[in-house]
Design a protein around this motif. Sequence first.
Motif, PDB file in Angstrom:
ATOM      1  N   ILE A 121       0.897  -1.239  -0.143  1.00 30.20           N
ATOM      2  CA  ILE A 121       0.003  -0.003   0.113  1.00 30.20           C
ATOM      3  C   ILE A 121       0.921   1.274  -0.048  1.00 30.20           C
ATOM      4  N   ASN A 122       0.448   1.998  -0.786  1.00 31.53           N
ATOM      5  CA  ASN A 122       1.552   3.347  -1.018  1.00 31.53           C
ATOM      6  C   ASN A 122       0.891   4.386   0.148  1.00 31.53           C
ATOM      7  N   SER A 123       1.787   4.401   1.285  1.00 33.86           N
ATOM      8  CA  SER A 123       1.456   5.346   2.413  1.00 33.86           C
ATOM      9  C   SER A 123       1.891   6.731   2.663  1.00 33.86           C
ATOM     10  N   GLU A 124       2.565   6.921   1.496  1.00 32.56           N
ATOM     11  CA  GLU A 124       3.301   8.298   1.242  1.00 32.56           C
ATOM     12  C   GLU A 124       2.278   9.666   1.311  1.00 32.56           C
ATOM     13  N   LYS A 125       1.435   9.432   0.306  1.00 28.91           N
ATOM     14  CA  LYS A 125       0.410  10.560  -0.092  1.00 28.91           C
ATOM     15  C   LYS A 125      -0.713   9.669  -0.482  1.00 28.91           C
ATOM     16  N   ILE A 126      -1.809  10.133   0.056  1.00 36.09           N
ATOM     17  CA  ILE A 126      -3.189   9.797  -0.309  1.00 36.09           C
ATOM     18  C   ILE A 126      -4.069  10.825  -0.404  1.00 36.09           C
ATOM     19  N   ILE A 127      -3.734  12.045  -0.085  1.00 35.24           N
ATOM     20  CA  ILE A 127      -4.708  13.520  -0.302  1.00 35.24           C
ATOM     21  C   ILE A 127      -4.133  14.088  -1.419  1.00 35.24           C
ATOM     22  N   TYR A 128      -4.935  14.582  -2.491  1.00 45.35           N
ATOM     23  CA  TYR A 128      -4.592  15.473  -3.374  1.00 45.35           C
ATOM     24  C   TYR A 128      -5.465  16.621  -3.534  1.00 45.35           C
ATOM     25  N   THR A 129      -5.035  17.844  -3.773  1.00 43.05           N
ATOM     26  CA  THR A 129      -5.742  19.093  -3.943  1.00 43.05           C
ATOM     27  C   THR A 129      -6.161  19.184  -5.382  1.00 43.05           C
ATOM     28  N   MET A 130      -7.437  19.755  -5.426  1.00 47.21           N
ATOM     29  CA  MET A 130      -8.331  20.009  -6.487  1.00 47.21           C
ATOM     30  C   MET A 130      -8.847  21.398  -6.695  1.00 47.21           C
ATOM     31  N   CYS A 131      -8.702  21.739  -7.907  1.00 49.04           N
ATOM     32  CA  CYS A 131      -9.477  23.177  -8.225  1.00 49.04           C
ATOM     33  C   CYS A 131     -10.901  22.719  -8.239  1.00 49.04           C
ATOM     34  N   PRO A 132     -11.620  23.680  -7.157  1.00 52.36           N
ATOM     35  CA  PRO A 132     -12.954  23.657  -7.099  1.00 52.36           C
ATOM     36  C   PRO A 132     -13.634  24.126  -8.319  1.00 52.36           C
ATOM     37  N   ASN A 133     -13.247  24.861  -9.238  1.00 52.38           N
ATOM     38  CA  ASN A 133     -14.045  25.137 -10.531  1.00 52.38           C
ATOM     39  C   ASN A 133     -13.914  24.150 -11.611  1.00 52.38           C
ATOM     40  N   CYS A 134     -12.733  23.565 -11.810  1.00 56.63           N
ATOM     41  CA  CYS A 134     -12.378  22.808 -13.076  1.00 56.63           C
ATOM     42  C   CYS A 134     -12.262  21.330 -12.652  1.00 56.63           C
ATOM     43  N   GLU A 146      -6.970  30.569 -11.981  1.00 49.74           N
ATOM     44  CA  GLU A 146      -7.653  31.246 -10.857  1.00 49.74           C
ATOM     45  C   GLU A 146      -6.714  30.799  -9.440  1.00 49.74           C
ATOM     46  N   LYS A 147      -6.619  31.781  -8.725  1.00 48.73           N
ATOM     47  CA  LYS A 147      -6.031  31.819  -7.340  1.00 48.73           C
ATOM     48  C   LYS A 147      -7.162  31.037  -6.587  1.00 48.73           C
ATOM     49  N   ILE A 148      -6.808  29.786  -5.838  1.00 50.70           N
ATOM     50  CA  ILE A 148      -7.743  29.122  -5.067  1.00 50.70           C
ATOM     51  C   ILE A 148      -7.624  29.221  -3.511  1.00 50.70           C
ATOM     52  N   GLU A 149      -8.596  29.915  -2.907  1.00 54.25           N
ATOM     53  CA  GLU A 149      -8.623  30.396  -1.524  1.00 54.25           C
ATOM     54  C   GLU A 149      -8.601  28.857  -0.665  1.00 54.25           C
ATOM     55  N   LYS A 150      -9.697  28.088  -1.376  1.00 51.64           N
ATOM     56  CA  LYS A 150     -10.020  26.930  -0.512  1.00 51.64           C
ATOM     57  C   LYS A 150      -9.882  25.662  -1.350  1.00 51.64           C
ATOM     58  N   PRO A 151      -8.949  25.023  -1.392  1.00 48.59           N
ATOM     59  CA  PRO A 151      -9.013  23.902  -2.630  1.00 48.59           C
ATOM     60  C   PRO A 151     -10.201  22.639  -2.043  1.00 48.59           C
ATOM     61  N   ASN A 152     -10.504  21.901  -3.342  1.00 50.15           N
ATOM     62  CA  ASN A 152     -11.205  20.747  -2.693  1.00 50.15           C
ATOM     63  C   ASN A 152     -10.204  19.542  -2.542  1.00 50.15           C
ATOM     64  N   TYR A 153     -10.480  18.274  -1.798  1.00 48.11           N
ATOM     65  CA  TYR A 153      -9.566  17.360  -1.367  1.00 48.11           C
ATOM     66  C   TYR A 153     -10.225  16.176  -1.892  1.00 48.11           C
ATOM     67  N   LEU A 154      -9.170  15.338  -2.565  1.00 48.41           N
ATOM     68  CA  LEU A 154      -9.450  13.933  -3.406  1.00 48.41           C
ATOM     69  C   LEU A 154      -8.660  12.826  -2.385  1.00 48.41           C
ATOM     70  N   MET A 155      -9.244  11.916  -2.016  1.00 46.30           N
ATOM     71  CA  MET A 155      -8.352  10.708  -1.348  1.00 46.30           C
ATOM     72  C   MET A 155      -8.245   9.788  -2.505  1.00 46.30           C
ATOM     73  N   ILE A 156      -6.855   9.268  -2.728  1.00 43.63           N
ATOM     74  CA  ILE A 156      -6.568   8.325  -3.743  1.00 43.63           C
ATOM     75  C   ILE A 156      -5.599   7.300  -2.944  1.00 43.63           C
ATOM     76  N   ILE A 157      -5.812   6.039  -3.023  1.00 45.26           N
ATOM     77  CA  ILE A 157      -5.000   5.049  -2.329  1.00 45.26           C
ATOM     78  C   ILE A 157      -4.724   3.937  -3.128  1.00 45.26           C
ATOM     79  N   SER A 158      -3.293   3.697  -3.788  1.00 49.16           N
ATOM     80  CA  SER A 158      -2.953   3.030  -4.349  1.00 49.16           C
ATOM     81  C   SER A 158      -2.377   1.544  -3.846  1.00 49.16           C
ATOM     82  N   THR A 159      -2.907   0.473  -4.074  1.00 54.42           N
ATOM     83  CA  THR A 159      -2.566  -0.672  -3.588  1.00 54.42           C
ATOM     84  C   THR A 159      -1.966  -1.819  -4.591  1.00 54.42           C
ATOM     85  N   THR A 160      -1.572  -2.694  -3.841  1.00 52.58           N
ATOM     86  CA  THR A 160      -1.190  -3.960  -4.900  1.00 52.58           C
ATOM     87  C   THR A 160      -1.984  -5.269  -4.226  1.00 52.58           C
TER      88      THR A 160
END
Length: 793
Positions: free
Chosen positions: A669-682, A700-714
């Motif tokens: 399981i990839n435990s180094e990074k599971i949260i990614y920031t996303m543009c709320p507009n596009c 656009e300058k983003i004041e508050k991004p959306n967050y996306l959880m992605i977990i990579s496993t084998t």
Amino acid sequence: MTGENEDYIKERYQEVKEKVTYKDFLKDLEDIKIENVDAPFLTQQQLIDMVIEKYAEHENIQQTHTNQIQPISSLIEGNGNISIQGRLISISNIKTFTTKKGREGKVANLTVEDNSGKIRVVMWTDNMKYMNRIEEGNIIKVNNLEVRKGYTGDLEVQMKNNSSIQVLPEEVDPSLPKYEEKITNLSDITEDGEYNIIVRIKKISTLREIIKGEKTLQIITLEIMDKTGTLEFTLWNKDTKLVDTLELKEHDTIKIIKARAQQRYDQITLSNSWNGRIIKNEYDVPDFEEEILKIGYAEEKEDVTIIGTITKIYDTITFTKTDGNEGHVRSIEVTDETGSIRVTLWNKETEIEMRKGDIIKIEGGSIEFDDYAGDGYRLNTGWNASITINPELDTKLREKLELVDTIGIVKIENVLDLNEDEGREVDVVGRIITTNDTREFERGDGSKGQIKSIELADETGIVRTSLWDEKVDITEKLGDAIKIENARTRIGQGQMELSVGKSSRITTPTDEEIVNLPSYENIEQDRYNDRTISQLEENETNTKLRVRILNINEINTFTRTDGRDGRVRSIYVADETGEIQVSLWDDDTEIKFTKGSAIIIENPNITRQNTKLRLSIGNGSTIRAARQEEAEKMLSLTEIENKLYVEKYIEDIEEDDQHIKIKGTISEINSEKIIYTMCPNCNIGITQDENGYICNECGEKIEKPNYLMIISTTLQDETGTVQATFFRKDAEELISTTTEKVVAIYEQTGDESAMSSKLEDMIGHEVTIIANANFNEYDEDIRLNVRQLVIVV
């Protein structure tokens, strides 16, 4: 019993505590309440007074002479079980009321006079049997009375359930005051006082209301006449019910006993007194002939009468009066064989039930010139106007009015006829088969407006209908039958449409009007083409899908190009032939769905994205829960999944496999990074620098991004290994925590590896997933994108 009432009862009990226990005092009070349940005007204080008088010294003396006849002048408040004998001077009409327990009660008043004085006798529901045995001038004995103080402060006697009235012969007491029923001509009433009159009813006004402070007063005015003249006779509040109780109509002759005259502004007006009575009978009073104005000959004039057919009805408008109270106004159009006129109804008149095609009689109206009326005139109902729906008419006049063209209901196929001129005013009845969101727009003058489009269908066709401004707030829903009056036709998008604005009216049709209207189910069947998911084609229209919900994504927000906020939610649905993504927008994102529920999708927009078809619920589309009979014919979610999801070993996975079921153990399981920031507009991934978050896609300058959880496993089974990536909800379910909680942990610790131990604890767990396979050209291997996490062991 409230604390305040209990304190008052205990305080009053102190007056008789030497003669009765508190328990017996309360029992007596309850007995008196039950005995007087149909006497709503008695206050708590009066009821307690009656208990106390039972134990007072003078009451004890009276009780030894039960039902002894007492001179009226000797009566004392609190006396009980006494009788009076005297001349019956007046009898009021019976009036109705509602008791505290919701039952209907009756009350009437008598005035009895002996040689010492006169007093009011109050009769209640159980005493009404005596009303048809007595008349003014009788000598009567009234037994078993209670003496009380009335609402005016004067003494009165009240009958009880077991009270009685005896009519006695004149010889019993010839010395009693004589009764004289002098009848006064209307022209002879010149000063304040009470008069007996015999008259004919010329007009009965519509019920009206006056608001004074917190009180609402009700009024009906009768225009009455005799051979000498005409006056107005006013009924107030509860007396207004006498019109219905006595079945009073125009041309009836009546005797009014003790009509109260009052001079105001140099005019005499009459009203009903508390002890007065109206008697309907055949009396010798001249009759009158009505002058009916033909509408086509209208001119400025007061106190006119018209009879015609209602050809248009407009919605009631609410406004604020100068005194701050709420007012109501409504317009109708009335037509006879000579023409039409706009009629304005006010306040209580707007509540009169009427339909197009009804015959209406309006008396006492005023015709005024009106620049906005088509014929230059309108009729305004005045203070004492009378309105009658479907009055009694002679045969000849009724036949003429029945020939008046009331337009009638137009079939939709006739509305759609392009050979007809646009701008026609029509009435239609149909079922709502589609409904779109309300849109706001700005008019040329800068004011804001609203518009909502629906589609109506009857047995002959379907018409697009635009609802404007306040008409967008209809409560009817998909499949409901509605009637639209005064809709205007217009040409739009190459076909005739309907426009429903201020002058239109939306109502519920009668059973007769919908007798030939197809059911919503039949309309659906005729309009839409049943499709399975595998049969769908790009840009196909008028399709209908019967599916179950597989998965429901969270709502995403975005900003449109015009700066308005938007919302979108994806759901995944399936039938036995496949699954497909469905996009819901704005208000539709709030529709409550549950996994596995059966839904119907009608006329979705079908587009292709990256070789896959997608559905979008837009204007003209419908998404709804399946009816029970529809759901029963559909496969269950488990049955659909068993058909769709082929279970495979890892070594058998092919690069184009879709919806495959894989069971394996997490080996890495990839435990180094599971949260990614996303543009709320596009919704594109963004990065952070010293200036904050900047979206390279939309700039656009983003004041508050959306967050996306992605977990990579084998994943590993006995045949091999494969990389499987979990997204969003499936990732959250895998580690049993939410994206928000993980973001909060990162913000608190500043360490993106703070979840490493929890993630690594997943190694060794067995999972079952539904996934799509794709070929990774960089590493030249097959990988899985998890569509659904079925189970974690």
